[in-house]
Write a protein that holds these residues in place. Structure first.
Motif, PDB file in Angstrom:
ATOM      1  N   ASN A  29      26.078  42.336  37.972  1.00 66.51           N
ATOM      2  CA  ASN A  29      27.259  42.968  37.480  1.00 66.51           C
ATOM      3  C   ASN A  29      26.770  44.375  37.322  1.00 66.51           C
ATOM      4  OD1 ASN A  29      29.675  42.007  37.625  1.00 66.51           O
ATOM      5  ND2 ASN A  29      29.737  40.988  35.604  1.00 66.51           N
ATOM      6  N   ILE A 265      39.470  30.078  42.484  1.00 62.29           N
ATOM      7  CA  ILE A 265      39.635  31.323  41.695  1.00 62.29           C
ATOM      8  C   ILE A 265      39.781  32.392  43.037  1.00 62.29           C
ATOM      9  CG2 ILE A 265      38.675  32.938  40.186  1.00 62.29           C
ATOM     10  CD1 ILE A 265      37.341  30.693  38.822  1.00 62.29           C
ATOM     11  N   GLY A 266      39.056  32.372  43.667  1.00 60.75           N
ATOM     12  CA  GLY A 266      39.220  33.343  44.929  1.00 60.75           C
ATOM     13  C   GLY A 266      40.556  33.300  45.657  1.00 60.75           C
ATOM     14  N   VAL A 269      43.345  34.902  43.590  1.00 61.50           N
ATOM     15  CA  VAL A 269      43.612  36.362  43.896  1.00 61.50           C
ATOM     16  C   VAL A 269      44.744  36.505  44.913  1.00 61.50           C
ATOM     17  CG1 VAL A 269      42.546  38.427  44.505  1.00 61.50           C
ATOM     18  CG2 VAL A 269      41.346  36.866  43.086  1.00 61.50           C
ATOM     19  N   PHE A 285      43.792  42.304  41.949  1.00 69.05           N
ATOM     20  CA  PHE A 285      44.232  43.256  43.037  1.00 69.05           C
ATOM     21  C   PHE A 285      44.636  44.521  42.439  1.00 69.05           C
ATOM     22  CE2 PHE A 285      48.226  44.096  45.534  1.00 69.05           C
ATOM     23  CZ  PHE A 285      47.556  44.015  46.831  1.00 69.05           C
ATOM     24  N   LEU A 293      37.046  49.629  38.017  1.00 66.75           N
ATOM     25  CA  LEU A 293      35.600  48.572  38.387  1.00 66.75           C
ATOM     26  C   LEU A 293      35.262  47.899  37.128  1.00 66.75           C
ATOM     27  CD1 LEU A 293      33.150  50.492  40.615  1.00 66.75           C
ATOM     28  CD2 LEU A 293      34.660  48.684  41.150  1.00 66.75           C
ATOM     29  N   LEU A 296      37.474  44.890  37.113  1.00 66.73           N
ATOM     30  CA  LEU A 296      36.917  43.981  38.276  1.00 66.73           C
ATOM     31  C   LEU A 296      35.876  43.277  37.966  1.00 66.73           C
ATOM     32  CD1 LEU A 296      38.406  43.369  40.847  1.00 66.73           C
ATOM     33  CD2 LEU A 296      36.783  44.937  42.030  1.00 66.73           C
ATOM     34  N   LEU A 297      34.750  44.062  37.350  1.00 67.79           N
ATOM     35  CA  LEU A 297      33.671  43.168  36.976  1.00 67.79           C
ATOM     36  C   LEU A 297      33.902  42.272  35.703  1.00 67.79           C
ATOM     37  CD1 LEU A 297      31.216  46.234  37.159  1.00 67.79           C
ATOM     38  CD2 LEU A 297      31.083  44.047  38.467  1.00 67.79           C
ATOM     39  N   ILE A 299      36.560  40.654  35.336  1.00 67.47           N
ATOM     40  CA  ILE A 299      37.106  39.380  35.753  1.00 67.47           C
ATOM     41  C   ILE A 299      36.126  38.571  36.641  1.00 67.47           C
ATOM     42  CG2 ILE A 299      38.937  38.556  37.554  1.00 67.47           C
ATOM     43  CD1 ILE A 299      40.552  41.172  36.849  1.00 67.47           C
ATOM     44  N   PHE A 300      35.512  39.225  37.318  1.00 63.05           N
ATOM     45  CA  PHE A 300      34.351  38.310  38.069  1.00 63.05           C
ATOM     46  C   PHE A 300      33.481  37.771  37.190  1.00 63.05           C
ATOM     47  CE2 PHE A 300      29.798  38.990  39.931  1.00 63.05           C
ATOM     48  CZ  PHE A 300      30.088  37.937  40.856  1.00 63.05           C
ATOM     49  N   SER A 303      35.373  34.592  35.810  1.00 68.39           N
ATOM     50  CA  SER A 303      35.343  33.598  36.783  1.00 68.39           C
ATOM     51  C   SER A 303      34.386  32.713  36.988  1.00 68.39           C
ATOM     52  CB  SER A 303      36.212  34.297  38.037  1.00 68.39           C
ATOM     53  OG  SER A 303      35.649  35.245  38.441  1.00 68.39           O
ATOM     54  N   SER A 304      33.203  33.556  37.026  1.00 70.43           N
ATOM     55  CA  SER A 304      31.785  32.742  37.221  1.00 70.43           C
ATOM     56  C   SER A 304      31.476  31.861  35.905  1.00 70.43           C
ATOM     57  CB  SER A 304      30.507  33.843  37.459  1.00 70.43           C
ATOM     58  OG  SER A 304      30.919  34.721  38.218  1.00 70.43           O
TER      59      SER A 304
ATOM     60  N   THR B 119      27.265  29.469  42.802  1.00 72.36           N
ATOM     61  CA  THR B 119      27.771  29.343  41.680  1.00 72.36           C
ATOM     62  C   THR B 119      29.140  30.615  41.634  1.00 72.36           C
ATOM     63  OG1 THR B 119      26.196  28.399  40.343  1.00 72.36           O
ATOM     64  CG2 THR B 119      28.162  29.052  39.008  1.00 72.36           C
ATOM     65  N   PRO B 121      31.949  32.487  42.358  1.00 74.64           N
ATOM     66  CA  PRO B 121      33.142  32.564  43.083  1.00 74.64           C
ATOM     67  C   PRO B 121      33.041  33.399  44.386  1.00 74.64           C
ATOM     68  CG  PRO B 121      33.635  32.956  40.734  1.00 74.64           C
ATOM     69  CD  PRO B 121      32.287  33.163  40.977  1.00 74.64           C
ATOM     70  N   PHE B 123      34.715  34.609  46.938  1.00 70.72           N
ATOM     71  CA  PHE B 123      35.664  35.459  47.249  1.00 70.72           C
ATOM     72  C   PHE B 123      35.998  36.757  46.677  1.00 70.72           C
ATOM     73  CE2 PHE B 123      40.175  37.137  48.501  1.00 70.72           C
ATOM     74  CZ  PHE B 123      39.644  37.524  49.585  1.00 70.72           C
ATOM     75  N   ILE B 124      35.831  36.513  45.301  1.00 69.10           N
ATOM     76  CA  ILE B 124      35.763  37.457  44.120  1.00 69.10           C
ATOM     77  C   ILE B 124      34.801  38.531  44.501  1.00 69.10           C
ATOM     78  CG2 ILE B 124      35.960  38.186  41.772  1.00 69.10           C
ATOM     79  CD1 ILE B 124      37.837  35.916  41.281  1.00 69.10           C
ATOM     80  N   LEU B 128      34.465  42.356  45.330  1.00 69.61           N
ATOM     81  CA  LEU B 128      33.659  43.148  44.455  1.00 69.61           C
ATOM     82  C   LEU B 128      32.735  44.187  45.198  1.00 69.61           C
ATOM     83  CD1 LEU B 128      33.669  43.887  41.691  1.00 69.61           C
ATOM     84  CD2 LEU B 128      31.705  42.035  41.095  1.00 69.61           C
TER      85      LEU B 128
END
Lengths: 328, 277
Positions: A29, A265-266, A269, A285, A293, A296-297, A299-300, A303-304, B119, B121, B123-124, B128
């Protein structure tokens, strides 16, 4: 050692295994953030309309952006540990607060999707395995093949064309009719009506997946020795299927439900941006267009972490369901 | 080769898939001939229904020809799908081969990295990457391959693990061959068939990811693609359903055909793995 303490140790061990993965993701990240053109100060300056170079340098010093990379990384790690994911300049709110706000709609969508996909997937797979090589089996197989090949967003749009625009059964977008000020059960009903199309859209792919898996899993179990024993004992086919085979066939389907969470999760979106469902996917989105950013990071990262947690839970459920699996 | 074709031909739907793919490739190859103009250009009256004003499949809100977009978009989808898959397969082979062949600490480390990428995700992560690298055909290819290689790595690792202790490999060691030569010339050719199968299925997934990215507005802004067409037409859904519908059908048919071919290859190349899903 008793079973419960064994499970406790297993959970602890899996938690510890998850930590390096999360750490690695945080570091990825950080480097992604650094790869992007422009930093937070550029964004701020852009928002303000104008800023002198001196003021920007001062801001960079304030945010620690003039420090060497390792120091910045350390600060970033420290912030993540206390759940400080930075600031969204676009929404004028801390990222963590925004994410918590938008988490529940996504959770609602995902839970209803999983229930629908796993429930119907098991049912259809069971049906296909029991009616092997009949037209029902063929129809289910073709359905799965087509669903695998269809882009989610297109399914969503076609659903809107058919069920919202032509038939008028369901609303085209949003989570509730805000203007109606519904309360109590009316509100629940309103949200449920809005939930139908996004849930069906998101679950179709997984429905196909679980159907095929359930079918394969049932067929595999039918070939096992214990089925022959059961037949030899004179049990009815119905009893063999529902009491013996079904239980064992369910196990791999449960595991897959965990593995698929990342993909889910993908998918959310896409589905959320098609149906304007106000969850994390929609937030992602929006942040894309605002070039937000930090958000976005965040959220990423969330979700991980979610994927890791869900997989842990699935592992625990799995070990409870199947005593043969040693929690080691 | 002939024996392979005989085995492949037994699967009717795989032959059907192959025919469809050949047609799509032909369509992509003759795009400049069928529709010699830029698919982005204004070609006539906006929002014409299919079959009117000289538009086979209608036009969108800016008067762009939907059919021209589909024909030109075929090039984009196929190219990105193919190149991204090649890159992913290359990374996967590299990781899997080193991991499986050398084992030990190296294996441990490489598999940890693979696990991390599995691990995340995917698509996200792809969104990114494209957002940070700026949307272009290169960033889309990079993003898709970065999220798709782990499956190949695991597969190749498994194959290398089982093959490296076989007698023919031991014979190579005795002959004094270098590790690199054993890996590339002896072991790798023996695990090509599962790689081909997984690769063909990955092309389908790559096309789906690409369409999703360009639907969200993350495609290359200068290149026509099916996802972009659908994304551009979604606000006009009420008045012009055809703008979104036909590119979607194109994606569906292409991806379905590739999946069918992948399954056909699986049956023909690995008869023992027939039951695998």
């Amino acid at each position: 050692m008793t079973r419960s303490s064994k499970i406790f140790r297993f959970v602890l061990k899996r938690l510890l295994q998850g930590i390096p993965i999360i750490l690695a993701i945080v570091i990825i990240n950080f480097f992604l953030l650094n790869m992007a053109d422009g930093d937070a100060v550029d964004v701020l300056a852009g928002e303000a309309g104008s800023a002198t170079p001196e003021y920007m340098a001062e801001l960079r010093a304030k945010f620690g952006l003039d420090q060497p990379l390792p120091v910045q990384l350390f600060v970033y790690l420290k912030n993540v540990v206390v759940l400080d994911l930075g600031y969204s300049f676009r929404h004028d709110m801390p990222v963590s607060e925004l994410i918590v706000d938008r988490f529940w709609p996504t959770a609602l969508l995902m839970v209803s999707t999983i229930l629908l996909a796993v429930g119907f997937g098991i049912l259809l797979g069971l049906l296909a395995a029991m009616r092997l090589n009949t037209w029902k089996d063929a129809v289910i197989t073709v359905f799965a093949l087509i669903t695998y090949a269809t882009p989610l967003f297109w399914v969503g749009l076609m659903m809107i064309v058919v069920f919202s625009l032509n038939l008028g059964w369901f609303p085209t977008s949003g989570m509730e009719n805000v203007a109606a000020f519904y309360e109590g059960w009316d509100r629940v009903k309103d949200i449920a009506v809005h939930l139908v199309l996004p849930t069906i859209t998101l679950s179709l792919f997984y429905l196909a997946l679980y159907t095929r898996m359930m079918r394969a899993s049932m067929l595999e179990q039918y070939g096992q020795d214990y089925v022959i024993t059961a037949r030899a004992k004179g049990l009815t086919e119905r009893r063999i299927t529902f009491v013996h085979v079904l239980r064992n066939a369910l196990l791999p389907v449960v595991t897959m439900a965990g593995v698929q969470v990342g993909a889910l999760i993908g998918g959310s979106v896409i589905v959320e941006s098609v149906f304007a469902w106000p969850g994390l996917g929609m937030l992602a989105f929006e942040s894309l267009f605002a070039r937000d950013l930090n958000l976005l990071l965040g959220i990423f990262l969330l979700s991980s972490v979610l994927v890791i947690v869900v997989n842990l839970i699935v592992d625990i459920i799995y070990s409870l369901l199947d005593p043969r699996i040693e929690v080691s | 080769m002939l024996a392979f074709w005989h085995r492949y031909k037994r699967n009717r739907s795989a032959v059907f898939g192959l025919v469809v793919i050949v047609l799509v490739v032909l369509m992509a190859a003759t795009a400049d001939f069928l529709y010699p103009f830029d698919p982005f250009r204004l070609a006539g009256k906006p929002l014409s229904a299919p079959g009117t004003n000289g538009f086979l499949l209608g036009s969108d809100s800016l008067g762009r020809d939907v059919a021209a977009g589909i024909v030109h978009g075929a090039k984009t989808s196929l190219l990105i799908g193919l190149i991204a898959t090649l890159v992913a397969v290359f990374i996967g082979i590299l990781f899997g081969a080193l991991s499986g062949y050398y084992g030990g600490q190296l294996d441990n480390m490489l598999m940890r990295i693979t696990e991390i990428f599995q691990t995340i995700p995917s698509f996200i992560f792809a969104i990114l990457l494209v957002a940070i690298l700026k949307p272009s055909i290169y960033s889309v290819v990079i993003a898709i391959s970065v999220v798709s290689w782990p499956g190949v790595a695991r597969l190749v690792r498994g194959e290398f693990l089982s093959l490296k202790s076989r007698e023919f490999v031991q014979a190579c060691h005795t002959l004094g061959m270098s590790d690199l030569r054993i890996m590339l010339r002896e072991i790798l050719p023996n695990c090509l068939s599962p790689i081909i199968v997984i690769g063909s299925l990955m092309v389908a997934t790559a096309i789906l990811i690409e369409s999703g990215l360009s639907f969200l507005g993350l495609g290359d802004p200068n290149i026509m693609s099916w996802g972009f067409q659908i994304g551009a037409g979604r606000t006009m859904l009420r008045s012009a359903w055809w703008v979104c519908t036909f590119p979607g059908v194109a994606i569906l048919i292409t991806v379905l055909a590739i999946n069918l071919v992948g399954e056909g290859l699986n049956d023909a190349l690995n008869p023992r793995l027939r039951e695998r899903n």
